[in-house]
Scaffold this active site. Sequence first.
Site, PDB file in Angstrom:
ATOM      1  N   ASP A   1       0.668  -1.188   0.121  1.00 16.17           N
ATOM      2  CA  ASP A   1       0.026   0.014  -0.124  1.00 16.17           C
ATOM      3  C   ASP A   1       0.917   1.259   0.061  1.00 16.17           C
ATOM      4  O   ASP A   1       1.811   1.293   1.019  1.00 16.17           O
ATOM      5  CB  ASP A   1      -0.932   0.040   1.244  1.00 16.17           C
ATOM      6  CG  ASP A   1      -1.902  -1.386   1.215  1.00 16.17           C
ATOM      7  OD1 ASP A   1      -2.015  -1.728   0.136  1.00 16.17           O
ATOM      8  OD2 ASP A   1      -2.667  -1.248   2.200  1.00 16.17           O
TER       9      ASP A   1
ATOM     10  N   ASP B   1     -14.014  -4.627  -2.666  1.00 12.85           N
ATOM     11  CA  ASP B   1     -14.006  -4.446  -1.219  1.00 12.85           C
ATOM     12  C   ASP B   1     -15.435  -4.925  -0.625  1.00 12.85           C
ATOM     13  O   ASP B   1     -16.302  -4.264  -0.853  1.00 12.85           O
ATOM     14  CB  ASP B   1     -13.875  -3.117  -0.832  1.00 12.85           C
ATOM     15  CG  ASP B   1     -12.338  -2.574  -0.777  1.00 12.85           C
ATOM     16  OD1 ASP B   1     -11.458  -3.467  -0.947  1.00 12.85           O
ATOM     17  OD2 ASP B   1     -12.143  -1.463  -1.037  1.00 12.85           O
TER      18      ASP B   1
END
Lengths: 254, 196
Positions: free
Chosen positions: A11, A130
């Site tokens: 990330d 998600d």
Amino acid sequence: MLTKRIIACLDVDGGRVVKGISFRDLVDAGDPVELACRHSDSGADEIVLLDISATRGGRATALEVVRRAGRELFIPFTVGGGIASLAQAAAVIGAGADKVAMNSAALADPQLIEAVAARFGSQAVVVAVDAKRRPGGGWGVWSAGGTQPTGRDALEWVKEAEDRGAGEILLTSMDCDGRRAGFDCVLTARVAEALRTPVIASGGAGGAEHFGAVFREGHADAALAASIFHYGIESLEYLKRFLDSLGIPVRLPC
Amino acid sequence: MIAVVDYGAGNVISVQRALEHLGRECVVTGDPAAVESAERAIVPGVGHFGATSALAATGLRKAIEHRIAERTPVLGICLGMQWLFEASDEDPGLPGLGAFPGRCRAFPAPAKSPQVGWDQLEISAGSRLLRGLPSGTYAYFTHGYYAPLVGETVASCDHGAPHTAVVERGNLFGTQFHPEKSGDAGLAMLENFCSC
């Protein structure tokens, strides 16, 4: 036999690697390209670079990081975060990425999946989803880095994404993400059984046994994790030898 | 100088970077004249078989055919390898180069498609491209269609159906997988190609 892939996810925020717990409380963990090469050397099958700042902050994906990664990495790598148009996908692929991961932008404009697949092929298109359990059962899809409910059903959305040309689905369980208590094997199995497209399970990795479970019970084609690799809790080599001992096909030796 | 043939079907940059990493001079080009003057040529490619129509339209097909006839080393990668066969069900009306017999087909259900990931090569014959690499070497694949096993198949895999992973005749080579994305083993194959 095709092996199960272990994907190291970085990330990235402002050109540096961070990792959130349930998408919050970020901690700096280093240079993305250096870390990516370290993961590759120790046996990662793929790398994902997610620019987690891009969607919310509206910042463009850090193309310079992608260019550097492309010069130094000789395993596949995917770039996601802030890719909202065919032009942005083209810029990332042009900088050396093998695949683009699209999430919020694909939800807002599903034709983007078709447009990128038509230009670069389905193998270059990863649709990231998600998903969060609904109180009444099933899973809902969230957008904008897991901050906005879309009202869409996860199983319907992944099927639509496949039909529109997604080459892989990167499925993150928001309920499990960051908790290191294991992947959501039920969610992963439901999605894997519904699709012919490979499914990458994400969210919740905390130990080797969790990877074993998501391949065996979740029928995942690949599993992704970030923080456990960064802080040395689990080595990739140990993980792969463990999976091999369970009879799960993995790329060995690292 | 190695010509990396650019016909608008992707992955030219990663091939170029792998060659640069090996210290090999290369040029990414869509110019048939550059292909004609290069010492070696690589035909990369990802995506839909229909993209190979650009090769005939631009004169690149003729240039590549000519170089193959002259025994210049030529390597087709992924879609570039499938194009070396006669045709593909992915775009049935479009002819391939026909350097190898047979047509490419879609993976039969229930095999996952596209096949994405690392598979082990079953090396069945002596190969200059695979020199120094043992059977069982892992390579990175990403494809929804596969090429059949032929007499010139030197390595194969099985994903729903047995298929060609490496095909080789004289100085003409093809890999279904991506050597530029197959780590050290893939770089070793590219080095073998550059020094054959």
